[in-house]
Design an enzyme around this catalytic site. Structure first.
Site, PDB file in Angstrom:
ATOM      1  N   ASN A  14       0.820  -1.141   0.187  1.00 14.06           N
ATOM      2  CA  ASN A  14       0.106   0.163   0.203  1.00 14.06           C
ATOM      3  C   ASN A  14       0.927   1.302   0.234  1.00 14.06           C
ATOM      4  O   ASN A  14       1.587   1.492   1.004  1.00 14.06           O
ATOM      5  CB  ASN A  14      -0.868   0.019   1.257  1.00 14.06           C
ATOM      6  CG  ASN A  14      -2.033   1.076   1.097  1.00 14.06           C
ATOM      7  OD1 ASN A  14      -2.737   1.084   2.323  1.00 14.06           O
ATOM      8  ND2 ASN A  14      -2.529   1.624   0.006  1.00 14.06           N
ATOM      9  N   CYS A  85      -5.412   5.945   8.054  1.00 15.51           N
ATOM     10  CA  CYS A  85      -4.902   4.942   6.989  1.00 15.51           C
ATOM     11  C   CYS A  85      -3.860   4.191   7.808  1.00 15.51           C
ATOM     12  O   CYS A  85      -2.874   4.619   8.321  1.00 15.51           O
ATOM     13  CB  CYS A  85      -4.290   5.605   5.831  1.00 15.51           C
ATOM     14  SG  CYS A  85      -3.309   4.235   4.657  1.00 15.51           S
ATOM     15  N   GLY A  86      -4.429   2.998   8.085  1.00 16.06           N
ATOM     16  CA  GLY A  86      -3.638   2.026   9.047  1.00 16.06           C
ATOM     17  C   GLY A  86      -2.139   1.803   8.698  1.00 16.06           C
ATOM     18  O   GLY A  86      -1.151   1.602   9.276  1.00 16.06           O
ATOM     19  N   ASN A  87      -2.106   1.521   7.327  1.00 25.03           N
ATOM     20  CA  ASN A  87      -0.889   1.220   6.528  1.00 25.03           C
ATOM     21  C   ASN A  87      -0.020   2.600   6.482  1.00 25.03           C
ATOM     22  O   ASN A  87       1.216   2.842   6.818  1.00 25.03           O
ATOM     23  CB  ASN A  87      -0.783   0.776   5.122  1.00 25.03           C
ATOM     24  CG  ASN A  87      -1.206  -0.731   5.206  1.00 25.03           C
ATOM     25  OD1 ASN A  87      -0.701  -1.525   6.012  1.00 25.03           O
ATOM     26  ND2 ASN A  87      -2.101  -1.118   4.288  1.00 25.03           N
ATOM     27  N   ASN A 195     -14.898   1.483   2.245  1.00 27.13           N
ATOM     28  CA  ASN A 195     -13.992   0.576   1.619  1.00 27.13           C
ATOM     29  C   ASN A 195     -14.551  -0.826   1.892  1.00 27.13           C
ATOM     30  O   ASN A 195     -15.443  -0.956   2.748  1.00 27.13           O
ATOM     31  CB  ASN A 195     -12.778   0.326   2.404  1.00 27.13           C
ATOM     32  CG  ASN A 195     -12.001   1.745   2.443  1.00 27.13           C
ATOM     33  OD1 ASN A 195     -11.690   2.570   1.680  1.00 27.13           O
ATOM     34  ND2 ASN A 195     -11.168   2.255   3.508  1.00 27.13           N
ATOM     35  N   GLU A 219     -10.613   0.049  -2.086  1.00 24.69           N
ATOM     36  CA  GLU A 219     -10.700   1.377  -1.337  1.00 24.69           C
ATOM     37  C   GLU A 219     -11.251   2.533  -1.968  1.00 24.69           C
ATOM     38  O   GLU A 219     -11.083   2.803  -3.272  1.00 24.69           O
ATOM     39  CB  GLU A 219      -9.281   1.888  -1.057  1.00 24.69           C
ATOM     40  CG  GLU A 219      -8.564   0.920   0.155  1.00 24.69           C
ATOM     41  CD  GLU A 219      -7.210   1.323   0.382  1.00 24.69           C
ATOM     42  OE1 GLU A 219      -7.381   2.281   1.193  1.00 24.69           O
ATOM     43  OE2 GLU A 219      -6.044   1.124   0.391  1.00 24.69           O
ATOM     44  N   CYS A 228      -4.686  -2.741   2.810  1.00 26.74           N
ATOM     45  CA  CYS A 228      -5.418  -1.633   3.607  1.00 26.74           C
ATOM     46  C   CYS A 228      -5.345  -2.034   4.958  1.00 26.74           C
ATOM     47  O   CYS A 228      -6.266  -2.715   5.393  1.00 26.74           O
ATOM     48  CB  CYS A 228      -6.902  -1.480   3.108  1.00 26.74           C
ATOM     49  SG  CYS A 228      -7.925  -0.360   3.793  1.00 26.74           S
ATOM     50  N   GLY A 229      -4.651  -1.075   5.690  1.00 26.62           N
ATOM     51  CA  GLY A 229      -4.398  -1.404   7.063  1.00 26.62           C
ATOM     52  C   GLY A 229      -5.697  -1.568   8.044  1.00 26.62           C
ATOM     53  O   GLY A 229      -6.051  -2.481   8.581  1.00 26.62           O
ATOM     54  N   THR A 230      -6.784  -0.248   7.755  1.00 24.57           N
ATOM     55  CA  THR A 230      -7.848  -0.334   8.469  1.00 24.57           C
ATOM     56  C   THR A 230      -8.789  -1.417   7.959  1.00 24.57           C
ATOM     57  O   THR A 230      -9.604  -2.083   8.782  1.00 24.57           O
ATOM     58  CB  THR A 230      -8.558   0.869   8.653  1.00 24.57           C
ATOM     59  OG1 THR A 230      -8.810   1.316   7.245  1.00 24.57           O
ATOM     60  CG2 THR A 230      -7.662   2.111   9.211  1.00 24.57           C
TER      61      THR A 230
END
Length: 290
Positions: A14, A85-87, A195, A219, A228-230
């Site tokens: 990502n 954005c988790g990543n 997402n 996304e 996608c982290g989240t």
């Protein structure tokens, strides 16, 4: 226009264009964001991370009051703003450390401002771990139509700071052949969009007390991404929800770009979800913004 420095980074594929702007002097338009993220004519990325001090952006006021020095101004590849954005937040912290703008000793915590509030990160065995905070599961059914699925499938809505709809698939082949070049259709369509994640369980689902699933994601504002982290957190939460009270609190999630970890724990008597994974800086340069 003067050249603007940037760094390219990614978290499990990502990828992001990181633009340092500590004093908040840049006002990047949607078109400029899209140009930076263009993979043929720009730097290329799923989004832009603008590195700005909390005191230099209006949205950073709450984070500054909480003690965070830096705000992650995250924009999707189409220029739209995203809550989190988790990543990206792991890549953001990696950049701060490599650029000498912050430090993070083992066992210490760094607080980063986001549109979903200030979030704490620590180092972990996978790289960095971010506490995404409380999550919300909505049992109201959302029907999801996607190219490659013969009939609509029910999706579970989960908010982990930004909105997600998670769809369970029955066999790995469905996940592999799914065509996410076209945006899945949601009914009803969430007001803020969402997402959309598609998941299949590993066999066995749980090994040594850790759950395991595979995921692909579309996304909003971007399209299909390698990770996608989240979305990874939302997918683990969804499968945990479906599995019932005996489900584990620790999960590993495989995405096309690699593997991420998720765990559910209690913080101040509230359930939080935490995401861990790597963060890599690839190269740096300068670019002219048109």
């Amino acid at each position: 226009m003067p050249l603007v420095p940037f760094t390219k980074g990614h978290g499990t594929g990502n990828d992001f264009v990181i633009v340092p702007d500590p004093a908040g002097e840049l006002d990047l338009s949607d078109d400029q964001i899209a140009a930076l993220c263009d993979r043929r004519f720009g730097v290329g990325g799923d989004g832009v991370l603008r590195v700005v001090r909390t005191t230099a952006i209006d949205e950073g006021e709450a984070a500054a009051a909480a003690g965070a020095e830096w705000f992650m101004d995250y924009r999707n590849a189409d220029g739209s703003k995203a809550e989190m954005c988790g990543n990206g937040i792991r890549v953001y912290v990696r950049y701060l450390l490599e650029a000498g703008l912050a430090s993070l000793d083992d066992g210490a915590t760094i607080l980063i401002g986001t549109r979903n509030g200030p979030l704490p990160l620590t180092r972990s065995e996978l790289g960095f771990e971010v506490d995404l905070g409380q999550f919300r599961i909505d049992d109201a059914e959302t029907l999801v139509r996607a190219r490659g699925l013969p009939v609509p499938r029910p999706g579970l809505s989960i908010d982990v700071g930004n909105p997600h709809v998670v769809v369970a698939l029955s066999v790995p082949g469905e996940l592999d052949t799914l065509d996410l070049s076209v945006r899945p259709q949601l009914h009803p369509e969430p007001q803020r969009g969402a997402n959309v994640e598609f998941v299949v369980p590993d066999d066995p689902l749980v090994r040594d007390g850790v759950g395991a699933i595979r995921m692909r994601v579309f996304e909003r504002g971007v399209g299909e991404t390698l990770s996608c982290g989240t979305g990874v957190a939302a997918s683990a939460l969804a499968v945990r929800h479906w599995a019932g009270s005996a489900a584990p609190d620790r999960w590993v999630v495989d995405v096309p770009g690699g593997r991420l970890g998720v765990r559910v724990t209690h913080v101040d008597h509230e359930r939080h979800v935490l995401l861990s994974g790597p963060a890599t800086l690839v190269f740096s340069g300068e670019v002219s913004l048109v």
